[in-house]
Scaffold this motif. Structure first.
Motif, PDB file in Angstrom:
ATOM      1  N   ARG A  85       0.846  -1.254   0.087  1.00 52.59           N
ATOM      2  CA  ARG A  85      -0.097   0.092  -0.098  1.00 52.59           C
ATOM      3  C   ARG A  85       1.103   1.365   0.087  1.00 52.59           C
ATOM      4  N   PHE A  86       2.059   1.112   0.566  1.00 54.31           N
ATOM      5  CA  PHE A  86       2.816   2.299   0.573  1.00 54.31           C
ATOM      6  C   PHE A  86       3.703   2.907  -0.546  1.00 54.31           C
ATOM      7  N   ASP A  87       3.688   1.554  -1.494  1.00 51.97           N
ATOM      8  CA  ASP A  87       4.502   2.051  -2.654  1.00 51.97           C
ATOM      9  C   ASP A  87       4.090   0.924  -3.858  1.00 51.97           C
ATOM     10  N   ARG A  88       3.280   1.435  -4.694  1.00 55.00           N
ATOM     11  CA  ARG A  88       2.673   0.713  -5.873  1.00 55.00           C
ATOM     12  C   ARG A  88       3.978  -0.088  -6.548  1.00 55.00           C
ATOM     13  N   GLY A  89       5.217   0.558  -6.481  1.00 57.71           N
ATOM     14  CA  GLY A  89       6.119  -0.166  -7.386  1.00 57.71           C
ATOM     15  C   GLY A  89       6.747  -1.494  -6.552  1.00 57.71           C
ATOM     16  N   ILE A  90       6.581  -1.647  -5.308  1.00 60.11           N
ATOM     17  CA  ILE A  90       6.864  -2.903  -4.775  1.00 60.11           C
ATOM     18  C   ILE A  90       5.994  -4.102  -5.312  1.00 60.11           C
ATOM     19  N   GLY A  91       6.699  -4.919  -5.644  1.00 52.01           N
ATOM     20  CA  GLY A  91       6.029  -6.224  -6.535  1.00 52.01           C
ATOM     21  C   GLY A  91       6.319  -7.538  -5.571  1.00 52.01           C
ATOM     22  N   ALA A  92       7.225  -7.258  -4.538  1.00 54.21           N
ATOM     23  CA  ALA A  92       7.280  -8.760  -3.844  1.00 54.21           C
ATOM     24  C   ALA A  92       8.138  -8.171  -2.337  1.00 54.21           C
ATOM     25  N   HIS A 168      13.541 -10.937  15.942  1.00 53.04           N
ATOM     26  CA  HIS A 168      12.714 -11.648  15.004  1.00 53.04           C
ATOM     27  C   HIS A 168      13.199 -11.756  13.628  1.00 53.04           C
ATOM     28  N   GLY A 169      13.239 -10.738  12.811  1.00 50.28           N
ATOM     29  CA  GLY A 169      13.753 -10.883  11.544  1.00 50.28           C
ATOM     30  C   GLY A 169      13.797  -9.715  10.736  1.00 50.28           C
ATOM     31  N   LEU A 170      14.221  -9.998   9.378  1.00 53.72           N
ATOM     32  CA  LEU A 170      14.254  -8.964   8.437  1.00 53.72           C
ATOM     33  C   LEU A 170      13.178  -9.130   7.302  1.00 53.72           C
ATOM     34  N   TYR A 171      12.752  -7.887   6.945  1.00 55.12           N
ATOM     35  CA  TYR A 171      11.743  -7.573   5.790  1.00 55.12           C
ATOM     36  C   TYR A 171      12.345  -6.797   4.929  1.00 55.12           C
ATOM     37  N   ALA A 172      12.309  -7.339   3.488  1.00 58.10           N
ATOM     38  CA  ALA A 172      12.933  -6.644   2.479  1.00 58.10           C
ATOM     39  C   ALA A 172      12.042  -6.886   1.122  1.00 58.10           C
ATOM     40  N   TRP A 173      12.138  -5.893   0.318  1.00 52.82           N
ATOM     41  CA  TRP A 173      11.269  -5.887  -0.895  1.00 52.82           C
ATOM     42  C   TRP A 173      12.002  -5.618  -2.007  1.00 52.82           C
ATOM     43  N   GLY A 174      11.293  -5.821  -3.260  1.00 49.73           N
ATOM     44  CA  GLY A 174      11.819  -5.248  -4.520  1.00 49.73           C
ATOM     45  C   GLY A 174      10.705  -5.160  -5.492  1.00 49.73           C
ATOM     46  N   ALA A 175      10.907  -4.837  -6.717  1.00 49.83           N
ATOM     47  CA  ALA A 175      10.194  -4.893  -7.701  1.00 49.83           C
ATOM     48  C   ALA A 175       9.613  -5.875  -8.262  1.00 49.83           C
ATOM     49  N   THR A 176      10.284  -7.006  -8.092  1.00 45.75           N
ATOM     50  CA  THR A 176      10.004  -8.380  -8.648  1.00 45.75           C
ATOM     51  C   THR A 176      10.844  -9.367  -7.353  1.00 45.75           C
TER      52      THR A 176
END
Ligand SMILES: CSC[C@@H](O)[C@@H](O)C(=O)COP(=O)(O)O
Ligand SMILES: [Zn+2]
Length: 202
Positions: A85-92, A168-176
């Protein structure tokens, strides 16, 4: 955009790789990929992330509501929703529980990474001569409250490349899915380096 079957295959591949690397022990971690402006594929809760099958994925909307009620979506679904919701460019979005990210996030309020060649895998960085701070949020079993804290921080720091949750852990994201996986690989490598370097100094 990749089709559903390809996205599932890519997420299953990420899970196998992360499990081989020891980054998603037991049922820890969760993965998702955007399907369209309002929907995502996300792992069901409680499955082993190194042994995922197509049946372990479900479609949910970006409020976290599954379209079919056959399985329960990840306990941490709302953290994925916040990012899409924050960034429409985030795909995964990919979440890991490695030894390095767990140890560091229990000890520090933010992990400063500088001088690493692999920083160039992170958004907006073109040289090793850069510095990023991966923030650490307090762990919270109230995932809606945790998602709200992340969202507030991201509005103040929209360039935040990833985040940690303490112990706990890491959250990371990308376009794909591939880009999100590369970022997890780069961050986990740098966390491992930081852990070893900090041990050397103690
Ligand atoms: C069972 S311990 C790990 C969970 O509490 C959680 O942090 C996690 O990453 C996996 O939860 P899940 O509901 O399978 O997506
Ligand atoms: Zn988790």
């Amino acid at each position: 955009m990749a089709n559903d079957a390809q996205l599932i295959e890519d997420l299953i591949g990420a899970g196998r790789l992360f499990h081989r690397r020891g980054w998603v022990p037991a049922t820890g971690g969760n993965f998702s990929a955007r399907l369209d402006a309002a929907h995502m594929l996300i792992t069901a809760s409680g499955c082993h992330k190194g042994e995922l099958a197509a049946a372990d994925f479900l479609v949910a909307d970006l409020d976290g509501r599954p379209l079919q009620a056959t399985r329960k979506a990840s306990y941490e679904t709302l953290l994925h929703c916040q990012l899409y919701r924050f960034d429409r460019g985030i795909g995964a979005v990919l979440h890991t529980h490695s030894v390095a990210n767990t140890v560091l996030s229990r000890r520090y309020e933010g992990i400063r990474l500088s001088g690493y060649e692999l920083l160039k895998l992170l958004p907006g960085i073109a040289t090793h001569d850069a510095e990023v701070v991966v923030p650490v949020f307090e762990n919270d079993q109230d995932i809606a409250r945790l998602a709200a804290a992340v969202d507030a921080h991201m509005h103040r720091h929209p360039q935040m490349p990833a985040y940690l949750i303490a112990g706990h852990g890491l959250y990371a994201w990308g376009a794909t899915v591939a880009q999100a996986r590369w970022r997890v690989e780069a961050l986990e490598f740098m966390f491992e380096c930081e852990l070893r370097a900090r041990l050397l100094k103690e």
